[in-house]
Design an enzyme around this catalytic site. Structure first.
Site, PDB file in Angstrom:
ATOM      1  CG  ASP A 218      -1.629   5.889   0.031  1.00  0.00           C
ATOM      2  OD1 ASP A 218      -1.531   4.890   0.775  1.00  0.00           O
ATOM      3  OD2 ASP A 218      -2.600   6.085  -0.725  1.00  0.00           O
TER       4      ASP A 218
ATOM      5  NE  ARG B 289     -10.864   1.241  -0.286  1.00  0.00           N
ATOM      6  CZ  ARG B 289     -12.100   0.789  -0.489  1.00  0.00           C
ATOM      7  NH1 ARG B 289     -12.945   1.486  -1.203  1.00  0.00           N
ATOM      8  NH2 ARG B 289     -12.466  -0.373   0.021  1.00  0.00           N
TER       9      ARG B 289
ATOM     10  CG  ASN C   4      -1.607   1.315   1.481  1.00  0.00           C
ATOM     11  OD1 ASN C   4      -2.416   1.743   0.666  1.00  0.00           O
ATOM     12  ND2 ASN C   4      -1.282   1.993   2.580  1.00  0.00           N
TER      13      ASN C   4
ATOM     14  CD  GLU D  94      -4.023  -5.267   8.407  1.00  0.00           C
ATOM     15  OE1 GLU D  94      -4.022  -4.908   9.595  1.00  0.00           O
ATOM     16  OE2 GLU D  94      -3.352  -4.681   7.546  1.00  0.00           O
TER      17      GLU D  94
ATOM     18  CG  HIS E   3      -5.433   1.939   4.572  1.00  0.00           C
ATOM     19  ND1 HIS E   3      -6.052   3.051   5.094  1.00  0.00           N
ATOM     20  CD2 HIS E   3      -5.323   1.056   5.598  1.00  0.00           C
ATOM     21  CE1 HIS E   3      -6.287   2.852   6.388  1.00  0.00           C
ATOM     22  NE2 HIS E   3      -5.851   1.650   6.715  1.00  0.00           N
TER      23      HIS E   3
ATOM     24  CG  ASP F  21       0.270  -4.317   5.970  1.00  0.00           C
ATOM     25  OD1 ASP F  21      -0.145  -4.691   7.079  1.00  0.00           O
ATOM     26  OD2 ASP F  21       0.721  -3.161   5.757  1.00  0.00           O
TER      27      ASP F  21
ATOM     28  NE  ARG G 271      -1.290  -9.494   7.707  1.00  0.00           N
ATOM     29  CZ  ARG G 271      -1.045  -8.218   7.980  1.00  0.00           C
ATOM     30  NH1 ARG G 271      -0.068  -7.586   7.378  1.00  0.00           N
ATOM     31  NH2 ARG G 271      -1.766  -7.580   8.867  1.00  0.00           N
TER      32      ARG G 271
END
Ligand SMILES: *[C@@H]1O[C@H](CO)[C@@H](O)[C@H](O)[C@H]1NC(C)=O
Ligand SMILES: *[C@@H]1O[C@H](CO)[C@@H](O)[C@H](O)[C@H]1NC(C)=O
Ligand SMILES: *[C@@H]1O[C@H](CO)[C@@H](O)[C@H](O)[C@H]1NC(C)=O
Length: 512
Positions: free
Chosen positions: A182, A173, A115, A248, A216, A212, A210
């Protein structure tokens, strides 16, 4: 043959929901912050022999090295590039670990931090886990390379580029999560770089990811990135096997972003499971074990075939993420064993067992001032190895919950009962419950403040069974309590509320 082809096609279509575990193994253990060399050993000496299906590893990519506070665990959630080196080890060590774990049928799932990059305050220099140069002030990460063009600044409309309001999905986001730079994941270039990183891990032999901080990221961006992923390495997986994806997303209700937005893409972490299980076992909010009769979807959780569940994870065991004070951890070991036993006995979701390290907690007004503390390390910051004591516990402050014999035996229980329905439910309308998994396993729990003495229908074939909570079946004998199941499937159970572990579990393989 036709059946096989249909099965194979179904397997392909739904593969990102399937952990691709081998030998009917069902559970994943999160070896939080372990070194690759220790994980390789653990796969061979413990996880494979005890039926663990896979390991979630800490992020394998290059991250910032933070000195204030000193080398916190969360520095690994601040990438500065995608070189494969971290305090868990080098690329060579990562490769060796993935190879050795796969060779004994234990999968590796990598924690993918895609992210964002490091925090805006990360500075400039080579204070990174492989020594690569970066400049957070200029959003310059030459080892990828990413430049300021590759970040979301223009799209975020808040004053300081920060997420200020979780009710605004555009902020959540497009803006910075706790100042983390970001990434603009709608850009073809950025998507390509992220996919290249994940595909390198796939080639090395990981079985999935997984992912993360998915709340977002826009589901459309994730969908595009996932569509670029290769199928798994055929040295260990059938041709055409898709990586397992679990995302997640923290959704305890009350926010506009819902876990359901991510169901088409892969599985999702069910944080309600963690928060509620702790509440029930602590008997807070007037909750009782008997209310677990419809545990799962009946409690407003996501569909079982989309859920990944855990009692605690690396975030909420130290007050980060979500779930709050109810979350059970190794610090509350008696409750923790009951909670983990229940999770593993119950058919809901894909289960992850947490494996932690100890740190000095220091609460001020209910908040742990040391919630940042990283793994056991020496004076120069190198993570300490995981030594194994003669009694199978771990040294150097590694907790190794996954080696607690009650938890280890319930992982085996889950493998033995895999695919069997929950049946023969019993409760005393309070905190004593029991249920079977078809005719393969039975669990009885007493979380009341008085003794349990009851005859129950176990659903199991007649015989003498070894309780795998108070002991182990070894050879033809049992080091724990014996349970005698009659020809009618019934057995008498006695569990004192003061027993070390107030629950009993028996299964087809614990029959004497
Ligand atoms: C997996 O479980 C099924 C059904 O219980 C059994 O038939 C099969 O032999 C098991 N496979 C392995 C590899 O243990
Ligand atoms: C799969 O893994 C093997 C063993 O490490 C390796 O030799 C091979 O190159 C890998 N496949 C791909 C496509 O990278
Ligand atoms: C810390 O451990 C590393 C790796 O084992 C070692 O190279 C280094 O000398 C150690 N430093 C200290 C201060 O003990």
């Amino acid at each position: 043959m036709k059946l096989l082809i249909v099965a194979a096609l179904v397997g392909l279509c739904f593969a990102q929901y399937n952990p691709n575990t081998k030998h009917n193994r069902t559970s994943i253990v999160h070896l939080f912050e372990w070194r690759w060399a220790d994980i390789a050993e653990e796969c061979e000496r413990y996880l494979a022999p005890n039926g663990y299906g896979g390991v979630q590893i800490s992020p394998p990519g290059e991250n910032i090295v933070v000195t204030n506070p000193w080398h916190p665990w969360w520095q690994r959630y601040q990438p500065i590039g995608y070189n494969l080196c971290s305090r868990s080890g080098t690329e060579e060590e990562l490769k060796d670990m993935i190879t050795r774990c796969n060779n004994v049928g234990v999968n590796i799932y990598a924690d993918a931090v895609i992210n964002h990059m490091c925090a805006a305050s990360g500075g400039e220099g080579t204070h990174s886990s492989c020594g690569s140069y970066f400049n957070a002030n200029k959003e310059d990460f030459p080892s990828v390379p990413y430049s300021s063009w590759d970040f979301n600044d223009a799209k975020c409309k808040t004053a300081k580029e920060e997420i200020e309001n979780y009710n605004d999905v555009f902020q959540v986001r497009n803006c910075r999560l706790v100042s983390l730079l970001d990434l603009a994941l709608e850009k073809d270039y950025v998507r390509g770089k992220v996919a290249e990183y994940l595909n390198k891990l796939i080639d090395l032999g990981v079985a999935g990811f997984r992912v993360d901080a998915c709340k977002h990221m826009w589901p459309g961006d994730l969908s595009n990135i996932y569509s670029r992923l290769k199928t798994l390495n055929t040295t260990w997986f059938s041709p055409g096997t898709k990586p397992f994806i679990y995302q997640e997303v923290i959704d305890l209700g009350g926010e506009p972003i819902k876990v359901s937005e991510y169901f088409e893409l892969g599985r999702v972490t069910e944080f309600k499971h963690s928060a509620k299980l702790g509440t029930v076992i602590r008997k807070w909010d007037k909750e009782k074990l008997s209310y677990l009769k419809n545990w799962g979807e009946g409690w407003g959780f996501m569909p079982s075939d989309r859920a990944v569940v855990f009692v605690d994870n690396h975030d909420n065991q130290r007050g980060h993420g979500a779930g709050g004070a109810s979350v059970l951890t190794f610090w509350d070991s008696r409750f923790y064993k009951i909670a983990t036993g229940l999770m593993l006995a119950h058919p809901y979701g894909v289960t992850i067992v947490m494996s932690s390290y100890r740190w000095d907690r220091h609460f001020v007004n209910g908040k742990d001032q040391n919630d940042w503390v990283g793994p056991p390390s020496n004076a120069s910051g190198s993570t300490k190895p995981v030594p194994i004591n003669p009694d199978s516990t771990c040294g150097n402050n590694w907790v190794c919950e996954h080696r607690w014999h009650q938890i280890r035996n319930m992982v085996i229980f889950r493998n033995v009962v895999n695919g069997q329905p929950l049946s023969n439910w019993w409760d005393n309308s309070n905190n004593q419950i029991a249920f079977s998994r078809g005719s393969k396993g039975f669990i009885v729990i007493n979380n009341d403040d008085w003794a349990l003495n009851v005859m129950l229908n176990t659903g199991l074939p007649m015989g003498t069974y070894c309780d795998v909570i108070s002991g182990d079946k070894s050879g033809g004998s049992c080091t724990g309590k014996l349970v005698s199941v009659g020809s009618d499937g019934r057995a008498t159970f006695s569990i004192s509320n003061t027993d070390k572990d107030p629950f009993i579990a028996i299964h087809a393989d614990s029959k004497l």
